[in-house]
Scaffold this motif. Sequence first.
Motif, mmCIF file in Angstrom:
data_model
loop_
_atom_site.group_PDB
_atom_site.id
_atom_site.type_symbol
_atom_site.label_atom_id
_atom_site.label_comp_id
_atom_site.label_asym_id
_atom_site.label_seq_id
_atom_site.Cartn_x
_atom_site.Cartn_y
_atom_site.Cartn_z
ATOM 1 N N GLU A 45 0.785 -1.165 -0.310
ATOM 2 C CA GLU A 45 -0.130 -0.006 -0.123
ATOM 3 C C GLU A 45 1.173 1.253 0.110
ATOM 4 O O GLU A 45 0.506 1.762 -0.358
ATOM 5 C CB GLU A 45 -0.490 -0.079 1.057
ATOM 6 C CG GLU A 45 -1.869 1.242 1.351
ATOM 7 C CD GLU A 45 -3.028 0.675 2.968
ATOM 8 O OE1 GLU A 45 -3.409 2.198 2.618
ATOM 9 O OE2 GLU A 45 -2.686 0.080 3.218
ATOM 10 N N HIS A 46 1.769 0.959 1.033
ATOM 11 C CA HIS A 46 3.334 2.684 0.914
ATOM 12 C C HIS A 46 3.268 2.419 -0.623
ATOM 13 O O HIS A 46 3.770 3.865 -1.009
ATOM 14 C CB HIS A 46 4.348 2.286 1.620
ATOM 15 C CG HIS A 46 3.299 2.504 3.452
ATOM 16 N ND1 HIS A 46 4.335 2.717 4.296
ATOM 17 C CD2 HIS A 46 1.772 2.581 4.042
ATOM 18 C CE1 HIS A 46 3.665 2.675 5.377
ATOM 19 N NE2 HIS A 46 2.603 2.480 5.761
ATOM 20 N N GLU A 47 4.018 1.818 -1.150
ATOM 21 C CA GLU A 47 4.772 1.674 -2.429
ATOM 22 C C GLU A 47 3.444 2.164 -3.300
ATOM 23 O O GLU A 47 4.199 3.104 -4.081
ATOM 24 C CB GLU A 47 4.684 0.542 -2.647
ATOM 25 C CG GLU A 47 5.358 0.613 -3.894
ATOM 26 C CD GLU A 47 5.485 -0.921 -5.006
ATOM 27 O OE1 GLU A 47 6.176 -1.427 -6.232
ATOM 28 O OE2 GLU A 47 5.909 -1.947 -4.160
ATOM 29 N N TRP A 48 2.186 1.591 -3.455
ATOM 30 C CA TRP A 48 1.696 2.463 -4.157
ATOM 31 C C TRP A 48 1.101 3.699 -3.988
ATOM 32 O O TRP A 48 0.723 4.441 -4.838
ATOM 33 C CB TRP A 48 -0.010 1.680 -3.751
ATOM 34 C CG TRP A 48 -1.333 2.356 -5.067
ATOM 35 C CD1 TRP A 48 -1.374 1.612 -5.959
ATOM 36 C CD2 TRP A 48 -1.905 3.010 -4.691
ATOM 37 N NE1 TRP A 48 -2.548 2.287 -7.094
ATOM 38 C CE2 TRP A 48 -2.546 2.983 -6.285
ATOM 39 C CE3 TRP A 48 -2.477 3.765 -4.113
ATOM 40 C CZ2 TRP A 48 -4.061 4.278 -6.160
ATOM 41 C CZ3 TRP A 48 -3.535 4.841 -4.014
ATOM 42 C CH2 TRP A 48 -4.547 5.132 -5.418
ATOM 43 N N GLN A 56 -9.947 2.275 3.746
ATOM 44 C CA GLN A 56 -8.487 2.553 2.955
ATOM 45 C C GLN A 56 -8.847 2.434 1.076
ATOM 46 O O GLN A 56 -8.554 3.523 0.347
ATOM 47 C CB GLN A 56 -8.198 1.142 2.657
ATOM 48 C CG GLN A 56 -7.205 0.389 1.898
ATOM 49 C CD GLN A 56 -6.680 -1.101 1.833
ATOM 50 O OE1 GLN A 56 -6.188 -1.441 3.289
ATOM 51 N NE2 GLN A 56 -6.867 -1.434 0.853
ATOM 52 N N SER A 76 2.857 -5.136 -12.836
ATOM 53 C CA SER A 76 3.243 -3.753 -11.490
ATOM 54 C C SER A 76 2.985 -2.934 -11.708
ATOM 55 O O SER A 76 2.662 -2.152 -13.018
ATOM 56 C CB SER A 76 5.181 -3.943 -12.006
ATOM 57 O OG SER A 76 5.547 -4.030 -13.024
ATOM 58 N N ASP A 79 -2.452 -2.873 -9.269
ATOM 59 C CA ASP A 79 -1.728 -2.413 -9.276
ATOM 60 C C ASP A 79 -1.780 -2.202 -7.072
ATOM 61 O O ASP A 79 -1.374 -1.719 -6.875
ATOM 62 C CB ASP A 79 -1.192 -0.551 -9.232
ATOM 63 C CG ASP A 79 -0.233 -1.068 -10.254
ATOM 64 O OD1 ASP A 79 -0.184 -2.207 -11.198
ATOM 65 O OD2 ASP A 79 -0.715 -0.079 -11.617
ATOM 66 N N PRO A 124 -3.662 -2.342 -3.930
ATOM 67 C CA PRO A 124 -2.807 -3.539 -2.867
ATOM 68 C C PRO A 124 -3.788 -4.405 -2.420
ATOM 69 O O PRO A 124 -2.470 -5.930 -2.459
ATOM 70 C CB PRO A 124 -1.898 -2.478 -1.444
ATOM 71 C CG PRO A 124 -1.905 -0.988 -2.134
ATOM 72 C CD PRO A 124 -2.998 -0.999 -3.288
ATOM 73 N N ASP A 125 -4.508 -4.406 -2.341
ATOM 74 C CA ASP A 125 -5.310 -5.147 -1.580
ATOM 75 C C ASP A 125 -5.625 -6.022 -3.131
ATOM 76 O O ASP A 125 -5.712 -7.138 -2.440
ATOM 77 C CB ASP A 125 -6.606 -4.501 -1.078
ATOM 78 C CG ASP A 125 -6.711 -4.617 0.944
ATOM 79 O OD1 ASP A 125 -5.379 -4.627 1.470
ATOM 80 O OD2 ASP A 125 -7.779 -4.503 1.518
ATOM 81 N N ARG A 135 -3.159 -6.839 -5.747
ATOM 82 C CA ARG A 135 -1.767 -7.425 -5.578
ATOM 83 C C ARG A 135 -1.744 -8.956 -4.540
ATOM 84 O O ARG A 135 -0.895 -9.290 -5.107
ATOM 85 C CB ARG A 135 -1.456 -6.443 -5.483
ATOM 86 C CG ARG A 135 -1.324 -5.604 -6.988
ATOM 87 C CD ARG A 135 -0.157 -3.952 -6.873
ATOM 88 N NE ARG A 135 1.500 -4.870 -7.009
ATOM 89 C CZ ARG A 135 2.624 -4.476 -6.517
ATOM 90 N NH1 ARG A 135 2.454 -2.622 -5.508
ATOM 91 N NH2 ARG A 135 3.873 -4.389 -6.308
ATOM 92 N N THR A 136 -2.241 -8.216 -3.456
ATOM 93 C CA THR A 136 -1.558 -9.117 -2.342
ATOM 94 C C THR A 136 -2.860 -9.854 -1.870
ATOM 95 O O THR A 136 -2.579 -10.992 -1.172
ATOM 96 C CB THR A 136 -1.470 -8.089 -0.932
ATOM 97 O OG1 THR A 136 -2.835 -7.293 -0.291
ATOM 98 C CG2 THR A 136 -0.782 -7.383 -1.288
#
Length: 559
Positions: free
Chosen positions: A1-4, A39, A96, A114, A116-117, A119-120
């Motif tokens: 999430e931080h990366e996004w 979120q 990515s 992209d 976070p939720d 992607r993970t």
Amino acid sequence: EHEWLLQSGSAVAQSCLSGWYTSDPHDYQNPVLPSRVLQYRKMINVIHFMSILYQEYSDVAINREIQRQQGKEPGTEEEGLRDEGSDGTPSPSNLSPSSSFRSSRGSAFALWQDIPDVRTSGQLDNFSNEERKLQEAKFELVTSEASYIRSLTIAVDHFMLSQELAECLGTQDKQWLFSKLPEVKDVSERFLQDLEHRLEEDILRFDVCDIVLDHCPALRRVYLPYVTNQAYQEQTYQRLLHENTRFPGILARLEEDPICQRLPLTSFLILPFQRITRLKMLVENILKRTTPGSRDEDTATKAFNELKKIIKECNSSVQSMKRMEELIHLNKKIHFEGKIFPLISQSRWLVKHGELLEVDTQMMSISGSKLKLPTKPVYLHLFNDCLLLSRRKDTWKFMVFVHAKIGELKVKDLSQKLQGISGFIFHLQLCEGQQLKHQILLKSHTESGKQRWITAMFPSDPREDIEQASENDDISQVQCIKSYQAQEHDELTLEKADILHAKTITSDGWVEGIRLSDGERGWFPKSYVEEITSRSARLRNLRENIRIKCVTQKLKGEN
């Protein structure tokens, strides 16, 4: 999430990382640890508050759509998919954040894949390539609405509510200039709120078309009067620039504010016109990717049809008002030789007008080896039901010497048969019943000028070429790469990414085209479009167009 979040490059994104954010975008400086349930709203508001305005967001998104429709997008049928896995689907490494497209300022535009939720979740591999594209199309509708509201907020808060601007405008001028802009913003904010809630419920399998359908009555209520006011808005803006001594200076200072990102007031005022059309295109993209025969297809089709109705009603309202004003204006300028001709009628409108040269065959002479034919100007006013031929009395008045009904005109193109005579010539006959009333040789200086007059007098049904084409037919296609505003009645206004069947291309750079999406026909400069050279892309575009027409007609039949 931080990366996004880091990719957005905005101050709000940085504050999100520190937990300085709540569900209320105006409270994002309060030190509150964001909960899980907020979120997705936080994510959308990051886009809302990042530096990208809708004008730029929309432009980049449309450019990507142009690439897709021309077969240039990575992952299309023509180029294949890069980094495919053993099952034929793109590998996760190809999904990515770098695949996000970026604006000219370097800000990232988020993709659904992209998040976070997403992607993970471990579920992305279970989505086919088409299912991913469908979710991306839905997500784009949401993120573009957030960006749109950001630009609307500037239009209302920065321009409309400016105290300095209010002091130099009268109440009526302010109403004509801004119309129902605050109401448009309020309706759009409620629309976005419902879209956000849907994302919160299920980020992997969310739908948006039922929400679009539910909001269509509200959208119609605010968009119809705003778009209808367009003519008064443009006239008011120009009059204020030339007659209100304070207005240009105040406007310039407001436009220089960094919040506007060097964009003028006019680019904010036209946003509702652009958005309602864009919203229809976004729903159309979703419809193209839904499973045939599914409930989602049915909902998307209904939403698409309702948006089409709103746009058609907006266009009809504007057109009707302009047509009547034009007839009233022409009625003062056009005179008939001793005849009573009631020009103003609710069912009449101007199709084309302009000056051509009448070739005088009675005064022809031969000079050396060349045939000389003297000419004199003649002015044509072509309406949907009749043609008037006149001579100019002065700059602003016309004396009609002959007229005929549209169904009693006959034309023959003579350009190929009159060798040695410069210009493009056609023979026009005006009849009354079976009797010849008048005939005339008309000359244009350009091929497009001649062709445009002939097609205006004898229009063919644009649906014939498109509707008779099957999925396996290959028809010539061009795509708009630069928006074009029609300058004359027989021209077609184009939006970027419009796909058209090119019927005629003249030697002097004009195209007569039929837009695939709505069957509208008209002329436009060749420099505003680009040929779609990929056969597979042309067939796919036609296939998508035929599918949408089929599901739309099916829904009408059921109703």
